[in-house]
Design an enzyme around this catalytic site. Sequence first.
Site, PDB file in Angstrom:
ATOM      1  N   HIS A   1      47.423  33.886  53.090  1.00 49.57           N
ATOM      2  CA  HIS A   1      46.926  34.935  52.198  1.00 49.57           C
ATOM      3  C   HIS A   1      46.115  35.925  53.025  1.00 49.57           C
ATOM      4  O   HIS A   1      45.549  35.573  54.065  1.00 49.57           O
ATOM      5  CB  HIS A   1      46.037  34.331  51.111  1.00 49.57           C
ATOM      6  CG  HIS A   1      46.788  33.535  50.098  1.00 49.57           C
ATOM      7  ND1 HIS A   1      46.225  33.161  48.897  1.00 49.57           N
ATOM      8  CD2 HIS A   1      48.045  33.025  50.089  1.00 49.57           C
ATOM      9  CE1 HIS A   1      47.098  32.467  48.197  1.00 49.57           C
ATOM     10  NE2 HIS A   1      48.208  32.367  48.902  1.00 49.57           N
TER      11      HIS A   1
ATOM     12  N   GLU B   1      43.191  37.126  52.599  1.00 49.50           N
ATOM     13  CA  GLU B   1      41.807  36.703  52.814  1.00 49.50           C
ATOM     14  C   GLU B   1      41.704  35.675  53.935  1.00 49.50           C
ATOM     15  O   GLU B   1      40.796  35.743  54.778  1.00 49.50           O
ATOM     16  CB  GLU B   1      41.222  36.075  51.538  1.00 49.50           C
ATOM     17  CG  GLU B   1      41.216  36.999  50.343  1.00 49.50           C
ATOM     18  CD  GLU B   1      42.409  36.816  49.425  1.00 49.50           C
ATOM     19  OE1 GLU B   1      42.219  36.887  48.197  1.00 49.50           O
ATOM     20  OE2 GLU B   1      43.532  36.608  49.929  1.00 49.50           O
TER      21      GLU B   1
ATOM     22  N   CYS C   1      42.079  33.666  45.074  1.00 53.45           N
ATOM     23  CA  CYS C   1      42.530  32.427  44.449  1.00 53.45           C
ATOM     24  C   CYS C   1      41.561  31.293  44.815  1.00 53.45           C
ATOM     25  O   CYS C   1      40.681  31.479  45.666  1.00 53.45           O
ATOM     26  CB  CYS C   1      43.945  32.094  44.921  1.00 53.45           C
ATOM     27  SG  CYS C   1      44.018  31.508  46.637  1.00 53.45           S
TER      28      CYS C   1
ATOM     29  N   CYS D   1      41.389  30.537  48.674  1.00 56.30           N
ATOM     30  CA  CYS D   1      40.643  31.550  49.422  1.00 56.30           C
ATOM     31  C   CYS D   1      39.158  31.502  49.075  1.00 56.30           C
ATOM     32  O   CYS D   1      38.309  31.636  49.952  1.00 56.30           O
ATOM     33  CB  CYS D   1      41.220  32.931  49.148  1.00 56.30           C
ATOM     34  SG  CYS D   1      42.907  33.133  49.783  1.00 56.30           S
TER      35      CYS D   1
END
Length: 174
Positions: A60, A62, A90, A93
Site C-alpha cells: 500500500h 502508506e 486501512c 496501514c
Amino acid sequence: MLEPVIDLFSDEHFMREALRQARRAAAQEEVPIGAVIVHEQRVIARAFNQVETLHDATAHAEMLALTQAQSALEDWRLTDCDLYVTKEPCPMCAGAIVHCRLRRVIFGCPDVKGGAAGGFWNLLQTDNLNHRCDITPGVLGDESVQMLRAFFAAARQRKAEGAPHAKGLPFDGP
C-alpha cells in the site's frame, strides 16, 4: 488585484503531492492511492499503491512511504513526521502508522467500510495502544473520491465488456 499566495507548507500543498502519486498508481492500473511523508516541512517519502505491480498485498502507498521515511531518517520512529494520504488508511496501514509513531495523519477521503482512522474503526487513537496520532480528514477529499470513482468505473466497464482483468484488479470500490 493581488496574486493568490501559494502556501508551500499547507495541508493542501502536501495533499496535492499525494494526489500526484495517486495518478502514478492509476497510470500503472493500480488502485489510485498516493502518500507522502513530511518531516520539518520537507517531503522525505513519496509512494503510491503497487500491490498488483509487486504482487504484494502489503504494498500500500502508506506502507511503502513509511519504509522510505524510515530509511531517510535512519530511524523507525517517525515522531516528528506527518503522513498525507489520499484515502483513509486501512487497519494494516494504521497499525504500522501507530507502530512508527507518526505525529499526524492527514487524509483525503474516508473509507466507511474499512477505514481505521475514524471511518469504520479508529486504530490511530485507540487508548490501549502505545501511541496516538492526530487526524485531519477531508483534505482535498473530493479530488480523491473522484479519482477512485473514475478508476473503479473504468474497471467495471472493462469487466462488462468481457475484457480480461488488468493485473487482477478488484472490481468493487467507490
